[in-house]
Design a protein around this motif. Structure first.
Motif, PDB file in Angstrom:
ATOM      1  N   HIS A  92     -86.480  26.345  19.201  1.00 13.87           N
ATOM      2  CA  HIS A  92     -86.065  25.951  20.539  1.00 13.87           C
ATOM      3  C   HIS A  92     -86.162  24.454  20.715  1.00 13.87           C
ATOM      4  CE1 HIS A  92     -85.708  26.302  24.925  1.00 13.87           C
ATOM      5  NE2 HIS A  92     -85.103  27.415  24.625  1.00 13.87           N
ATOM      6  N   SER A  93     -87.167  23.851  20.150  1.00 16.86           N
ATOM      7  CA  SER A  93     -87.273  22.400  20.281  1.00 16.86           C
ATOM      8  C   SER A  93     -86.130  21.713  19.535  1.00 16.86           C
ATOM      9  CB  SER A  93     -88.619  21.924  19.748  1.00 16.86           C
ATOM     10  OG  SER A  93     -88.627  21.960  18.354  1.00 16.86           O
ATOM     11  N   ASP A  94     -85.757  22.305  18.422  1.00 17.24           N
ATOM     12  CA  ASP A  94     -84.615  21.775  17.690  1.00 17.24           C
ATOM     13  C   ASP A  94     -83.363  21.866  18.550  1.00 17.24           C
ATOM     14  OD1 ASP A  94     -83.162  20.709  15.680  1.00 17.24           O
ATOM     15  OD2 ASP A  94     -82.990  22.569  14.523  1.00 17.24           O
ATOM     16  N   TYR A  95     -83.230  22.989  19.188  1.00 24.45           N
ATOM     17  CA  TYR A  95     -82.089  23.194  20.072  1.00 24.45           C
ATOM     18  C   TYR A  95     -82.064  22.156  21.174  1.00 24.45           C
ATOM     19  CZ  TYR A  95     -79.598  25.370  23.965  1.00 24.45           C
ATOM     20  OH  TYR A  95     -78.788  25.627  25.028  1.00 24.45           O
ATOM     21  N   ARG A  96     -83.233  21.939  21.765  1.00 24.81           N
ATOM     22  CA  ARG A  96     -83.290  20.966  22.853  1.00 24.81           C
ATOM     23  C   ARG A  96     -83.030  19.561  22.378  1.00 24.81           C
ATOM     24  NH1 ARG A  96     -87.527  22.116  27.438  1.00 24.81           N
ATOM     25  NH2 ARG A  96     -87.829  19.908  27.054  1.00 24.81           N
ATOM     26  N   ALA A  97     -83.477  19.256  21.168  1.00 24.31           N
ATOM     27  CA  ALA A  97     -83.215  17.933  20.618  1.00 24.31           C
ATOM     28  C   ALA A  97     -81.715  17.709  20.458  1.00 24.31           C
ATOM     29  CB  ALA A  97     -83.916  17.780  19.271  1.00 24.31           C
ATOM     30  N   LYS A  98     -81.043  18.725  19.937  1.00 31.51           N
ATOM     31  CA  LYS A  98     -79.598  18.582  19.743  1.00 31.51           C
ATOM     32  C   LYS A  98     -78.887  18.484  21.089  1.00 31.51           C
ATOM     33  CE  LYS A  98     -78.754  19.897  15.146  1.00 31.51           C
ATOM     34  NZ  LYS A  98     -79.222  20.927  14.286  1.00 31.51           N
ATOM     35  N   LEU A  99     -79.381  19.251  22.041  1.00 33.13           N
ATOM     36  CA  LEU A  99     -78.776  19.213  23.368  1.00 33.13           C
ATOM     37  C   LEU A  99     -78.896  17.828  23.990  1.00 33.13           C
ATOM     38  CD1 LEU A  99     -77.430  21.331  25.201  1.00 33.13           C
ATOM     39  CD2 LEU A  99     -79.618  21.535  26.379  1.00 33.13           C
ATOM     40  N   SER A 100     -80.074  17.246  23.891  1.00 35.05           N
ATOM     41  CA  SER A 100     -80.245  15.911  24.483  1.00 35.05           C
ATOM     42  C   SER A 100     -79.431  14.878  23.711  1.00 35.05           C
ATOM     43  CB  SER A 100     -81.719  15.533  24.488  1.00 35.05           C
ATOM     44  OG  SER A 100     -82.153  15.273  23.188  1.00 35.05           O
ATOM     45  N   GLN A 101     -79.256  15.125  22.437  1.00 42.71           N
ATOM     46  CA  GLN A 101     -78.415  14.196  21.660  1.00 42.71           C
ATOM     47  C   GLN A 101     -76.983  14.225  22.184  1.00 42.71           C
ATOM     48  OE1 GLN A 101     -78.484  15.056  17.507  1.00 42.71           O
ATOM     49  NE2 GLN A 101     -76.963  13.492  17.019  1.00 42.71           N
ATOM     50  N   ILE A 102     -76.509  15.416  22.426  1.00 42.21           N
ATOM     51  CA  ILE A 102     -75.158  15.541  22.965  1.00 42.21           C
ATOM     52  C   ILE A 102     -75.063  14.842  24.318  1.00 42.21           C
ATOM     53  CG2 ILE A 102     -73.550  17.184  23.978  1.00 42.21           C
ATOM     54  CD1 ILE A 102     -74.324  19.124  21.748  1.00 42.21           C
ATOM     55  N   ARG A 103     -76.092  15.074  25.127  1.00 42.76           N
ATOM     56  CA  ARG A 103     -76.080  14.459  26.452  1.00 42.76           C
ATOM     57  C   ARG A 103     -76.082  12.941  26.348  1.00 42.76           C
ATOM     58  NH1 ARG A 103     -79.607  17.392  30.696  1.00 42.76           N
ATOM     59  NH2 ARG A 103     -80.784  17.694  28.817  1.00 42.76           N
ATOM     60  N   GLN A 104     -76.830  12.411  25.418  1.00 44.72           N
ATOM     61  CA  GLN A 104     -76.891  10.951  25.270  1.00 44.72           C
ATOM     62  C   GLN A 104     -75.540  10.399  24.841  1.00 44.72           C
ATOM     63  OE1 GLN A 104     -79.920   9.689  22.576  1.00 44.72           O
ATOM     64  NE2 GLN A 104     -79.248   7.545  22.648  1.00 44.72           N
ATOM     65  N   ILE A 105     -74.939  11.092  23.888  1.00 49.56           N
ATOM     66  CA  ILE A 105     -73.621  10.646  23.448  1.00 49.56           C
ATOM     67  C   ILE A 105     -72.656  10.654  24.620  1.00 49.56           C
ATOM     68  CG2 ILE A 105     -71.627  11.364  22.090  1.00 49.56           C
ATOM     69  CD1 ILE A 105     -73.638  12.288  19.952  1.00 49.56           C
ATOM     70  N   TYR A 106     -72.751  11.700  25.411  1.00 50.36           N
ATOM     71  CA  TYR A 106     -71.857  11.799  26.558  1.00 50.36           C
ATOM     72  C   TYR A 106     -72.054  10.626  27.506  1.00 50.36           C
ATOM     73  CZ  TYR A 106     -70.214  13.398  31.093  1.00 50.36           C
ATOM     74  OH  TYR A 106     -69.600  13.489  32.306  1.00 50.36           O
ATOM     75  N   HIS A 107     -73.308  10.291  27.786  1.00 48.96           N
ATOM     76  CA  HIS A 107     -73.566   9.209  28.727  1.00 48.96           C
ATOM     77  C   HIS A 107     -73.132   7.860  28.195  1.00 48.96           C
ATOM     78  CE1 HIS A 107     -76.572  11.859  30.979  1.00 48.96           C
ATOM     79  NE2 HIS A 107     -75.577  11.600  31.793  1.00 48.96           N
ATOM     80  N   THR A 108     -73.384   7.621  26.916  1.00 47.13           N
ATOM     81  CA  THR A 108     -72.963   6.313  26.375  1.00 47.13           C
ATOM     82  C   THR A 108     -71.449   6.207  26.377  1.00 47.13           C
ATOM     83  OG1 THR A 108     -73.161   7.281  24.182  1.00 47.13           O
ATOM     84  CG2 THR A 108     -74.987   5.928  24.942  1.00 47.13           C
ATOM     85  N   GLU A 109     -70.789   7.310  26.036  1.00 48.50           N
ATOM     86  CA  GLU A 109     -69.337   7.282  26.041  1.00 48.50           C
ATOM     87  C   GLU A 109     -68.810   7.031  27.456  1.00 48.50           C
ATOM     88  OE1 GLU A 109     -66.878   7.795  23.471  1.00 48.50           O
ATOM     89  OE2 GLU A 109     -68.634   7.086  22.368  1.00 48.50           O
ATOM     90  N   LEU A 110     -69.439   7.717  28.395  1.00 51.52           N
ATOM     91  CA  LEU A 110     -69.001   7.560  29.786  1.00 51.52           C
ATOM     92  C   LEU A 110     -69.153   6.106  30.241  1.00 51.52           C
ATOM     93  CD1 LEU A 110     -68.038   9.587  31.944  1.00 51.52           C
ATOM     94  CD2 LEU A 110     -70.359   9.554  32.846  1.00 51.52           C
ATOM     95  N   GLU A 111     -70.286   5.541  29.872  1.00 49.49           N
ATOM     96  CA  GLU A 111     -70.538   4.145  30.250  1.00 49.49           C
ATOM     97  C   GLU A 111     -69.501   3.225  29.625  1.00 49.49           C
ATOM     98  OE1 GLU A 111     -74.445   1.305  30.097  1.00 49.49           O
ATOM     99  OE2 GLU A 111     -74.685   3.486  30.006  1.00 49.49           O
TER     100      GLU A 111
END
Length: 295
Positions: free
Chosen positions: A12-31
């Motif tokens: 589950h922690s692995d899952y959450r790590a990947k999820l936050s990675q996706i979220r970070q990519i999304y935010h940087t792209e958005l910016e």
DNA sequence: CTGCATGATTGTAG
DNA sequence: CTACAATCATGCAG
């Protein structure tokens, strides 16, 4: 989506790590897109201002240009959002799908399950209580027991020949136990070890001949299961199995042909044929052979 | 790498 | 809901 997951398993922690990675990519792209949008807007504004020296440009026109630019960029951002959602969905399905983390059961669990299956071959439908007990013995869940029996039934029926060796092995083993228990009674100390797989020949032939009669009558439909308890029924199952092997030994093909029906084709299937008179026996019948080999 | 074994899921029927 | 059938995705021996 503020999912408050307080689970601390490794996966589950692995899952959450990947999820936050996706979220970070999304935010940087958005910016990045926002910045590009602003830059482009100022660029266009400068261009228009330069042009306003040579020809008059109404503020309405400028406004319209800006609106067009913003619309374009916002559609790009929507696309980004969509692909991010897609990535999250894929991640979710990857981690939540239990098929991806399938592990084989350990050998002992498989042995216990097979033992039950082949000793209840005429009616391999364990009750809820039986499932719970099997689950406890095998250290798996009740659902897994149900899955196992579902798979086993269908795969056994589909290709009985493939399972014959396994069936003989387990049937012989339980048959030996049953005969030991019934013949020797309380004398539970036998020097012969019943762990050798292919040694069905060690089975006492005089007993086989005796029991063959009852099996014949059972196959001949004159048998009435009303008076036997479930435990006797299961013993008859295993014995019939062994005997069909020893009895059909005269020619090689007869064995498979003899054994294959097992009431499936003849009686129309497990589901309808079994339960002679619904002897579910929640209470132990008289003289139940409780050979409980707990580990 | 390939083929089979195996646990789990999905869809369908009673 | 359960059983069955088909299918998926993985484990493992060759």
């Amino acid at each position: 989506m503020g999912g408050a997951g307080s689970d601390s398993s490794a996966e589950h922690s692995d899952y959450r790590a990947k999820l936050s990675q996706i979220r970070q990519i999304y935010h940087t792209e958005l910016e990045k897109y926002e910045q590009a949008c602003n830059e482009f807007t100022t660029h266009v504004m400068n261009l228009l201002r330069e042009q306003s020296r040579t020809r008059p440009i109404s503020p309405k026109e400028i406004e319209r240009m800006v609106a067009i630019i913003h619309r374009k960029f916002s559609s790009i951002q929507m696309q980004l959002k969509q692909s991010t959602c897609e990535a999250v969905m894929i991640l979710r399905s990857r981690f939540l799908d239990a098929r991806r983390k399938r592990r084989n059961f350990n050998k002992q669990a498989t042995e216990i399950l097979n033992e039950y299956f082949y000793s209840h071959l005429s009616n391999p439908y364990p009750s809820e209580e039986a499932k719970e007990e099997l689950a406890k013995k095998c250290s798996i869940t009740v659902s897994q027991v149900s899955n196992w029996f579902g798979n086993k039934r269908i795969r056994y029926k589909k290709n009985i020949g493939k399972f014959q060796e396994e069936a003989n092995m387990y049937a012989a083993r339980t048959a030996v136990n049953a005969t030991n228990a019934s013949a020797q009674g309380s004398q539970a100390n036998s020097p012969s070890t019943p762990n050798s797989a292919g040694s069905a020949g060690s089975f006492n032939m005089s007993n086989s001949g005796d029991l063959f009669m009852s099996v014949q009558s059972l196959n001949g439909d004159s048998y009435q299961g009303a008076q036997v308890g479930a435990n006797v029924q299961s013993q008859v199952d295993t014995l019939r199995h062994v005997i069909s092997q020893t009895g059909g030994y005269s020619d090689g093909l007869a064995a498979s042909q003899m054994y294959s029906p097992q009431g499936i084709n003849a009686n129309g299937g497990w589901q309808d044929a079994a339960t002679p008179s619904s002897v579910t026996s929640p209470t132990e019948g008289p003289g139940s052979v409780h050979s409980d080999t707990s580990n």
